[in-house]
Design an enzyme around this catalytic site. Sequence first.
Site, PDB file in Angstrom:
ATOM      1  N   LYS A  58      23.289 -34.754 -73.814  1.00  0.00           N
ATOM      2  CA  LYS A  58      22.755 -34.947 -72.460  1.00  0.00           C
ATOM      3  C   LYS A  58      23.866 -35.234 -71.451  1.00  0.00           C
ATOM      4  O   LYS A  58      23.757 -34.844 -70.282  1.00  0.00           O
ATOM      5  CB  LYS A  58      21.699 -36.051 -72.447  1.00  0.00           C
ATOM      6  CG  LYS A  58      20.436 -35.626 -73.181  1.00  0.00           C
ATOM      7  CD  LYS A  58      19.190 -36.353 -72.747  1.00  0.00           C
ATOM      8  CE  LYS A  58      17.977 -35.685 -73.372  1.00  0.00           C
ATOM      9  NZ  LYS A  58      16.716 -36.316 -73.095  1.00  0.00           N
TER      10      LYS A  58
ATOM     11  N   LYS B  64      16.248 -26.257 -79.125  1.00  0.00           N
ATOM     12  CA  LYS B  64      14.982 -27.001 -79.127  1.00  0.00           C
ATOM     13  C   LYS B  64      14.158 -26.685 -77.877  1.00  0.00           C
ATOM     14  O   LYS B  64      14.713 -26.570 -76.784  1.00  0.00           O
ATOM     15  CB  LYS B  64      15.326 -28.499 -79.156  1.00  0.00           C
ATOM     16  CG  LYS B  64      14.163 -29.430 -79.346  1.00  0.00           C
ATOM     17  CD  LYS B  64      14.638 -30.887 -79.319  1.00  0.00           C
ATOM     18  CE  LYS B  64      14.754 -31.410 -77.915  1.00  0.00           C
ATOM     19  NZ  LYS B  64      14.112 -32.695 -77.645  1.00  0.00           N
TER      20      LYS B  64
ATOM     21  N   LYS C 189      11.722 -30.013 -72.129  1.00  0.00           N
ATOM     22  CA  LYS C 189      11.231 -30.060 -70.743  1.00  0.00           C
ATOM     23  C   LYS C 189      12.317 -29.679 -69.755  1.00  0.00           C
ATOM     24  O   LYS C 189      12.050 -29.174 -68.680  1.00  0.00           O
ATOM     25  CB  LYS C 189      10.797 -31.481 -70.376  1.00  0.00           C
ATOM     26  CG  LYS C 189       9.750 -32.091 -71.224  1.00  0.00           C
ATOM     27  CD  LYS C 189       9.330 -33.417 -70.585  1.00  0.00           C
ATOM     28  CE  LYS C 189       8.903 -34.412 -71.618  1.00  0.00           C
ATOM     29  NZ  LYS C 189       9.980 -35.296 -72.058  1.00  0.00           N
TER      30      LYS C 189
END
Length: 351
Positions: A122, A214, A217
Amino acid sequence: MTDAASQPAAIRPRVFSGVQPTGNLHLGNYLGAITRFVSLQEAHECLYCVVDLHAITVPQNPEDLRSSIRDVTAAFLAAGIDAKRHIVFNQSRVAEHAELAWVLNCVARLGWLNRMTQFKEKAGKDRENASVGLYAYPALMAADILVYRAAFVPVGEDQKQHLELARDIAQKFNNDFAAEIEARGQGEAFFPLPEPLIQGPATRVMSLRDGTKKMSKSDPSDNSRINLVDDAETIAQKIRRAKTDPDALPSEIEGLAGRPEADNLVGIYAALSGEAKQEVLRQFGGGQFSGFKGALVDLAVAKLGPIGTEIRALRADPGHIDRVLADGAERARAIARPTMDAVKDIVGLLR
Ligand code: AQP
């Protein structure tokens, strides 16, 4: 009566899990987490949390955040979570999460957090510019679970490492304060070590555009995921456009090796139909993707359509959602406060 559902909540094993309000919930969240949340309700005492403090570890637009918190709550209810028998709330309303997280920040070691792969993914290349909150996220997640002394945590595969860290933190707290814990009659271990529940055929649903990534969102391509609020036509389009390879579907599981997109679509079909992947291949093996995709569209629309309709109906009544969250927070706090008070006593903080 002796069945688990009829036992008082206090003696049913406690389950905690959370979902971030960071955008539209998708099929991965649904199959990896929310369907498990629903099935665990029968025999457990469940707390399901909209983890808004986790969401702000990356920048959020306040207006969007407010509506995402309500949307995730609506998705919980629409999927079949019973907020009367169990507890549904948003994390920031129960201050004990943040309070315990601080204590656990002081127990966790830098070296442990440095190993967290989700932070690396991230934060990306601009690591120096990531928030301190994003780095400390796993200690807050440990606090979320431990403040309720939960026994089980249903999550997708991507949260496995964070769960292991939560166990390490709990163990270190128990060791560091062993004498005080015993002296206060809290038994040998104050925090039980939470067990991850990573089960089912879809613990890691992949992007429809790239079977090696993956479903997420935050993927910029909306076509990479099926959102729970997508209507039937959108679901159909996304499945028909999903990336595949030129070969026919295999008849045996081994034939899915090295074919991530085929494996993903078969896994999604299996999870939605409740069948094993092998059974799905028995029905569709040897056929072209077009026929299989048609059947997958019908199945996905039949399973997800009613949930999307219910989410849209609940969205129209934000007052109801807010009442559910406020009531859940009050009941969550009644469990969290005594844990936090005991932690303060054990650590030596006056209250
Ligand atoms: N693709 C997935 N397959 C299976 N399970 C998944 N989960 C998430 N993605 C998949 C599980 O859903 C629960 C809630 O996840 P979250 O929203 O709190 O955070 P996340 O894992 O970071 O989800 P996203 O979609 O990838 O969000 P962004 O893009 O905001 O980071 C968890 O139990 C998770 O394992």
